[in-house]
Scaffold this motif. Structure first.
Motif, PDB file in Angstrom:
ATOM      1  N   GLN A   1      38.890  49.965  40.940  1.00 36.93           N
ATOM      2  CA  GLN A   1      37.620  50.205  40.997  1.00 36.93           C
ATOM      3  C   GLN A   1      37.107  51.305  39.818  1.00 36.93           C
ATOM      4  OE1 GLN A   1      34.523  48.742  39.156  1.00 36.93           O
ATOM      5  NE2 GLN A   1      33.674  48.281  41.045  1.00 36.93           N
ATOM      6  N   LEU A   2      37.309  51.090  38.449  1.00 33.60           N
ATOM      7  CA  LEU A   2      36.198  52.186  37.853  1.00 33.60           C
ATOM      8  C   LEU A   2      35.709  51.698  37.041  1.00 33.60           C
ATOM      9  CD1 LEU A   2      38.977  54.929  37.924  1.00 33.60           C
ATOM     10  CD2 LEU A   2      37.015  55.344  38.806  1.00 33.60           C
ATOM     11  N   SER A   3      34.647  50.604  36.842  1.00 36.49           N
ATOM     12  CA  SER A   3      34.342  49.370  35.483  1.00 36.49           C
ATOM     13  C   SER A   3      33.527  50.466  35.571  1.00 36.49           C
ATOM     14  CB  SER A   3      34.354  48.320  36.736  1.00 36.49           C
ATOM     15  OG  SER A   3      33.469  48.448  37.188  1.00 36.49           O
ATOM     16  N   GLY A   4      32.164  52.016  36.325  1.00 32.36           N
ATOM     17  CA  GLY A   4      31.328  51.662  36.218  1.00 32.36           C
ATOM     18  C   GLY A   4      29.974  50.587  37.048  1.00 32.36           C
ATOM     19  N   GLU A   5      30.395  50.086  37.481  1.00 34.89           N
ATOM     20  CA  GLU A   5      29.269  49.143  38.214  1.00 34.89           C
ATOM     21  C   GLU A   5      29.673  49.220  39.739  1.00 34.89           C
ATOM     22  OE1 GLU A   5      28.133  45.421  37.025  1.00 34.89           O
ATOM     23  OE2 GLU A   5      29.607  44.740  36.676  1.00 34.89           O
ATOM     24  N   ASP A   6      28.918  48.891  40.877  1.00 34.14           N
ATOM     25  CA  ASP A   6      29.456  48.806  42.239  1.00 34.14           C
ATOM     26  C   ASP A   6      28.952  47.469  41.982  1.00 34.14           C
ATOM     27  OD1 ASP A   6      29.779  51.060  42.586  1.00 34.14           O
ATOM     28  OD2 ASP A   6      27.867  51.835  43.502  1.00 34.14           O
ATOM     29  N   TRP A   7      30.235  46.918  43.114  1.00 35.10           N
ATOM     30  CA  TRP A   7      30.244  45.107  43.078  1.00 35.10           C
ATOM     31  C   TRP A   7      30.120  44.502  44.927  1.00 35.10           C
ATOM     32  CZ3 TRP A   7      36.216  44.600  41.279  1.00 35.10           C
ATOM     33  CH2 TRP A   7      35.927  45.239  39.671  1.00 35.10           C
ATOM     34  N   ASN A   8      28.872  45.258  45.314  1.00 26.82           N
ATOM     35  CA  ASN A   8      28.310  44.548  46.941  1.00 26.82           C
ATOM     36  C   ASN A   8      28.296  43.064  47.008  1.00 26.82           C
ATOM     37  OD1 ASN A   8      27.716  47.301  47.167  1.00 26.82           O
ATOM     38  ND2 ASN A   8      26.345  47.443  45.701  1.00 26.82           N
TER      39      ASN A   8
ATOM     40  N   PRO B   1      54.997  34.601  38.871  1.00 22.72           N
ATOM     41  CA  PRO B   1      53.823  33.502  38.942  1.00 22.72           C
ATOM     42  C   PRO B   1      52.874  33.946  38.521  1.00 22.72           C
ATOM     43  CG  PRO B   1      54.344  34.394  41.454  1.00 22.72           C
ATOM     44  CD  PRO B   1      55.607  35.247  40.304  1.00 22.72           C
ATOM     45  N   SER B   2      52.094  33.396  38.078  1.00 27.12           N
ATOM     46  CA  SER B   2      50.571  33.229  38.107  1.00 27.12           C
ATOM     47  C   SER B   2      49.516  32.962  38.996  1.00 27.12           C
ATOM     48  CB  SER B   2      50.179  32.047  36.778  1.00 27.12           C
ATOM     49  OG  SER B   2      48.743  32.460  36.882  1.00 27.12           O
ATOM     50  N   LEU B   3      49.789  33.578  40.072  1.00 26.68           N
ATOM     51  CA  LEU B   3      48.377  33.199  41.434  1.00 26.68           C
ATOM     52  C   LEU B   3      47.769  33.574  41.390  1.00 26.68           C
ATOM     53  CD1 LEU B   3      51.519  34.455  43.478  1.00 26.68           C
ATOM     54  CD2 LEU B   3      51.208  31.561  42.617  1.00 26.68           C
ATOM     55  N   SER B   4      46.268  33.311  42.286  1.00 27.98           N
ATOM     56  CA  SER B   4      44.790  33.213  42.763  1.00 27.98           C
ATOM     57  C   SER B   4      44.550  33.424  43.739  1.00 27.98           C
ATOM     58  CB  SER B   4      44.187  32.466  41.941  1.00 27.98           C
ATOM     59  OG  SER B   4      44.211  32.775  40.543  1.00 27.98           O
ATOM     60  N   TYR B   5      44.323  34.308  44.711  1.00 26.97           N
ATOM     61  CA  TYR B   5      43.537  34.341  45.850  1.00 26.97           C
ATOM     62  C   TYR B   5      42.508  34.603  45.999  1.00 26.97           C
ATOM     63  CZ  TYR B   5      48.935  35.902  45.938  1.00 26.97           C
ATOM     64  OH  TYR B   5      50.264  35.745  46.106  1.00 26.97           O
ATOM     65  N   ARG B   6      41.699  33.537  47.296  1.00 24.68           N
ATOM     66  CA  ARG B   6      40.517  34.318  47.063  1.00 24.68           C
ATOM     67  C   ARG B   6      40.028  34.363  47.672  1.00 24.68           C
ATOM     68  NH1 ARG B   6      35.895  29.008  44.895  1.00 24.68           N
ATOM     69  NH2 ARG B   6      34.009  30.225  46.397  1.00 24.68           N
ATOM     70  N   LEU B   7      39.613  35.655  48.653  1.00 26.06           N
ATOM     71  CA  LEU B   7      38.780  35.830  49.683  1.00 26.06           C
ATOM     72  C   LEU B   7      37.666  35.831  50.163  1.00 26.06           C
ATOM     73  CD1 LEU B   7      40.336  39.887  48.461  1.00 26.06           C
ATOM     74  CD2 LEU B   7      41.528  37.749  49.187  1.00 26.06           C
ATOM     75  N   GLY B   8      36.581  34.943  49.460  1.00 31.13           N
ATOM     76  CA  GLY B   8      35.260  35.050  49.991  1.00 31.13           C
ATOM     77  C   GLY B   8      34.207  35.705  49.432  1.00 31.13           C
ATOM     78  N   SER B   9      32.953  35.168  49.800  1.00 28.00           N
ATOM     79  CA  SER B   9      32.047  36.436  49.771  1.00 28.00           C
ATOM     80  C   SER B   9      32.101  37.329  50.686  1.00 28.00           C
ATOM     81  CB  SER B   9      30.645  35.073  49.948  1.00 28.00           C
ATOM     82  OG  SER B   9      31.203  35.077  51.092  1.00 28.00           O
ATOM     83  N   GLY B  10      30.810  38.164  50.193  1.00 28.63           N
ATOM     84  CA  GLY B  10      31.080  39.322  51.579  1.00 28.63           C
ATOM     85  C   GLY B  10      31.584  40.668  51.042  1.00 28.63           C
ATOM     86  N   VAL B  11      32.475  40.632  50.437  1.00 26.54           N
ATOM     87  CA  VAL B  11      34.053  41.805  50.027  1.00 26.54           C
ATOM     88  C   VAL B  11      32.606  42.786  48.803  1.00 26.54           C
ATOM     89  CG1 VAL B  11      35.856  42.476  48.701  1.00 26.54           C
ATOM     90  CG2 VAL B  11      35.491  40.228  49.377  1.00 26.54           C
ATOM     91  N   SER B  12      33.051  43.901  49.112  1.00 25.46           N
ATOM     92  CA  SER B  12      31.875  45.426  48.631  1.00 25.46           C
ATOM     93  C   SER B  12      33.331  46.266  47.865  1.00 25.46           C
ATOM     94  CB  SER B  12      31.392  46.173  49.221  1.00 25.46           C
ATOM     95  OG  SER B  12      29.742  44.867  49.718  1.00 25.46           O
ATOM     96  N   LEU B  13      33.492  46.638  46.504  1.00 30.61           N
ATOM     97  CA  LEU B  13      33.700  47.224  45.997  1.00 30.61           C
ATOM     98  C   LEU B  13      33.381  48.705  45.252  1.00 30.61           C
ATOM     99  CD1 LEU B  13      37.129  44.947  45.458  1.00 30.61           C
ATOM    100  CD2 LEU B  13      37.097  46.874  46.936  1.00 30.61           C
ATOM    101  N   ALA B  14      33.267  49.498  45.761  1.00 30.51           N
ATOM    102  CA  ALA B  14      32.481  50.864  45.281  1.00 30.51           C
ATOM    103  C   ALA B  14      33.229  51.287  43.260  1.00 30.51           C
ATOM    104  CB  ALA B  14      32.013  51.455  45.650  1.00 30.51           C
ATOM    105  N   SER B  15      32.475  51.437  42.659  1.00 32.13           N
ATOM    106  CA  SER B  15      33.628  52.403  41.287  1.00 32.13           C
ATOM    107  C   SER B  15      33.812  53.345  41.482  1.00 32.13           C
ATOM    108  CB  SER B  15      31.910  51.961  40.200  1.00 32.13           C
ATOM    109  OG  SER B  15      33.042  52.745  39.002  1.00 32.13           O
TER     110      SER B  15
END
Length: 636
Positions: A261-268, A405-419
């Motif tokens: 995660q090096l997008s330049g913004e934190d995901w809180n 395959p084309s897959l998606s995994y929904r982890l739900g809310s409450g995930v935080s990932l810093a840039s």
């Protein structure tokens, strides 16, 4: 629900922005990142932006968008309470007012620069003094020589001048050394002050990225809009941990995602979804064009690369052959050449497929769709013109999992990932799967006997191919790779070598005989499995017979075996025809030395006595065959 892409917004912005005055001045807000869909190389970010105040038209500026934003991916959505009229992306440069510590540093830098200037001038003055002394010496020496000739030399005056000259040179040398030292010290101080200033003012002048929205608020009640955009320099990959207990009844499968995660913004505290698909801006898929064909003469004898010769005559063929070299490439190619062509076609297919998905207008979609059709036409010509070698490669590649395959995994809310530069790990799933443990012995290759577990994916998710670490009874036993596993599919996981088991292969007897024009060689082998534990252990013992590429030239016959060859359906279908032998046996407890578990078998080889048995000179095709078998063994 209204959804405007940037291209549409820019096309109509001149109308939307000028049709009436804005009722409310622009207000700058940041909103909050609430949803993230993370792809393999990008992420779609959704910000929730509050809209307060009275009803009417207004300009809303969403500030502090990340550095890695993809500008043409910007779009906004509003509900019934707010209508999105236009969306545009802009950047602007901003700066900060000088702080007190910066002013102090500027004063120190100015003082140091003035000291350096004074030192430089003093050094220049010393140069002039040296030049003056040189001129003085040029005057004294001739004058003294003339006075000496005339007998009027004033010795005392000459001595004073000489002493003065040498004293001045010594003084100048001392001052030069001192001034050079002062200059070095001042330069070092200046460098330090400038470095401190650069550290303090870093980021003071920066580029701000903003989304400017023109909205129509329908009522006075507070509402919100959703602003979405793509960012680059981020992605994820699967990683697994397999943990088995000593009893071997279950394996706990931990499915994790390693995230960059090096997008330049934190995901809180966001709602995170992991996806293997590719983000697409185009709502339309590629169109299929007709496949036009024509007949052309087969000129492979003249063109070793299989160039097509036009049917209109030699002159046309001479003009068209250079451009059509790649058209007729279905026959006379080696397996490696076909694989090389397929690799190029698959690379182009992926490139153009992504381009179609990201095309923002009708013209671009059609252009990239045509490119896709051109790639598909070349692939279908391989099918039309292909000989046995080409078709064999096409069938094997069609069964591969290269795209996945084309897959998606929904982890739900409450995930935080810093840039940040470090990889971050999040848990996708954790579940227990029933397992069947056994051991595999291949004594022709190694004396070690390895543990394997056959599992069935009973979870609600497909498992993507990725690296794994294996633990047995809490101990790390090794690393490996997990193939892509669908829900309900069986797969095999290795758990390292068992130090209490050993296996070896022994040649018991060999005999030769000649019957007519043929030579017949008979072999007898013994496979020995030793079990030093106090528990009986199931083992799959694997060996091999020679496999003749041309059965009419070499006849290989399996003779007596002490144990029945395995009847496992997958083994019988895939491996037994290739000359691979497998026995599913049990090694008794404490079966070592004379009590070791033995398997004996015989086989015969018959061939023309004028020849000898030799291995094929080309190993490339054989290696590809081996890799395919290994992939098949991992998935049941």
């Amino acid at each position: 629900m209204f959804r405007l892409t940037l291209a549409l917004a820019l096309a109509c912005s001149s109308i939307c922005w000028s049709w009436a005055p804005i009722a409310h001045a622009s207000s700058a807000v940041e909103g909050r990142v609430t949803e993230v869909t993370l792809y393999r190389g990008q992420a779609q970010i959704t910000r929730t932006v509050p809209i307060d105040g009275a009803a009417g038209r207004r300009e809303v500026v969403v500030s502090n968008l990340p550095e890695q934003i993809v500008p043409n991916s910007l779009f906004a959505e509003g509900g019934d309470a707010v209508e999105i009229r236009a969306v545009r992306f802009r950047t602007r440069a901003v700066g900060e007012e000088p702080r007190e510590e910066v002013r102090k540093l500027d004063d120190e830098i100015l003082a140091a620069q003035q000291e350096l200037d004074l030192t430089t001038k003093r050094q220049a003055l010393l140069v002039k003094r040296t030049e003056y002394l040189a001129k003085l010496e040029g005057f004294i020496a001739p004058t003294a020589q003339s006075d000496l000739t005339k007998g009027v030399l004033d010795a005392e005056a000459l001595e004073r001048l000489t002493t003065f000259d040498f004293a001045q040179h010594e003084t100048i040398a001392t001052e030069e050394v001192e001034l050079a030292k002062q200059a070095r010290t001042i330069n070092e101080r200046l460098e330090l002050l400038n470095r401190k200033r650069a550290e303090i003012t870093a980021g003071a002048s920066q580029t701000i990225r903003e989304a400017v929205l023109f909205v129509q608020k329908q009522a006075e009640a507070p509402t919100e809009i959703r602003l979405s955009y793509l960012v680059s320099n981020c992605g994820w990959s699967p990683s697994y941990a397999m943990r088995a207990a000593a009893d071997g009844k279950h394996v706990r499968v931990e499915y994790n995602a390693l995230i960059q995660q090096l997008s330049g913004e934190d995901w809180n505290d966001v709602d995170l979804t992991l996806s293997t698909a590719s983000p697409a801006l185009s709502a339309a898929g590629p169109g299929l064009a007709p496949l036009h064909v024509m007949l052309a003469s087969d000129a492979r004898d003249q063109d070793p690369f299989g160039a097509q010769v036009a049917a209109n005559g030699p002159s046309d063929a001479a003009q068209q052959a250079p451009q059509q070299t790649e058209v007729y490439f279905g026959r006379g190619l080696s397996k490696s050449q076909v694989l090389g062509k397929l690799e190029g076609l698959q690379s182009q297919k992926l490139e153009y497929s992504n381009a179609v998905g990201n095309a923002g207008n009708f013209v671009d979609v059609n252009r990239f769709s045509w490119n896709l059709n051109d790639v598909a036409s070349n692939y279908q010509q391989l099918e039309l013109n292909g000989d046995a070698t080409t078709l064999s490669v096409l069938r094997s590649e069609a069964n591969g999992d290269s795209d996945g395959p084309s897959l998606s995994y929904r982890l739900g809310s409450g995930v935080s990932l810093a840039s940040r530069t470090d990889q971050q790990m999040v848990r996708i799933m954790q579940t227990n799967m029933e397992s069947q443990f056994y051991h595999v012995a291949v004594p022709v290759l190694t004396s070690y006997v390895y543990r394997e577990a056959e599992l069935k994916n009973t979870s609600d998710e497909d498992l993507l191919a990725g690296p794994m670490t294996a633990y047995l009874d809490g101990r790390f036993v090794g690393k490996g790779e997990l193939p892509t596993v669908a829900r309900g599919q069986k797969f095999v996981v290795g758990f390292g070598a068992n130090p209490q088991l050993r296996a070896r292969r022994e040649l018991v007897d060999k005999s030769d005989s000649v019957q007519g024009g043929n030579r017949e060689t008979r072999f007898e082998y013994r496979l020995v499995v030793e079990n030093f534990s106090d528990q009986p252990t199931p083992i799959r013992v694997i060996d091999r017979l020679p496999h003749a590429e041309h059965g009419a030239d070499i006849r290989i016959t399996l003779g007596e075996t002490s144990d029945k060859v395995s009847e496992d359906a997958l083994y019988v279908r895939e491996e037994r025809p290739m000359g691979l032998l497998r026995w599913d046996v049990e090694a008794p407890a404490d079966a070592a030395g004379e009590a070791a578990r033995l398997i004996t078998y015989k086989y015969a080889v018959e061939y023309d006595r004028k020849f000898v048995v030799s291995a094929p000179s080309s190993k490339e095709t054989l290696q590809e065959e081996f890799e395919r078998l290994q992939r098949d063994r991992q998935k049941r």
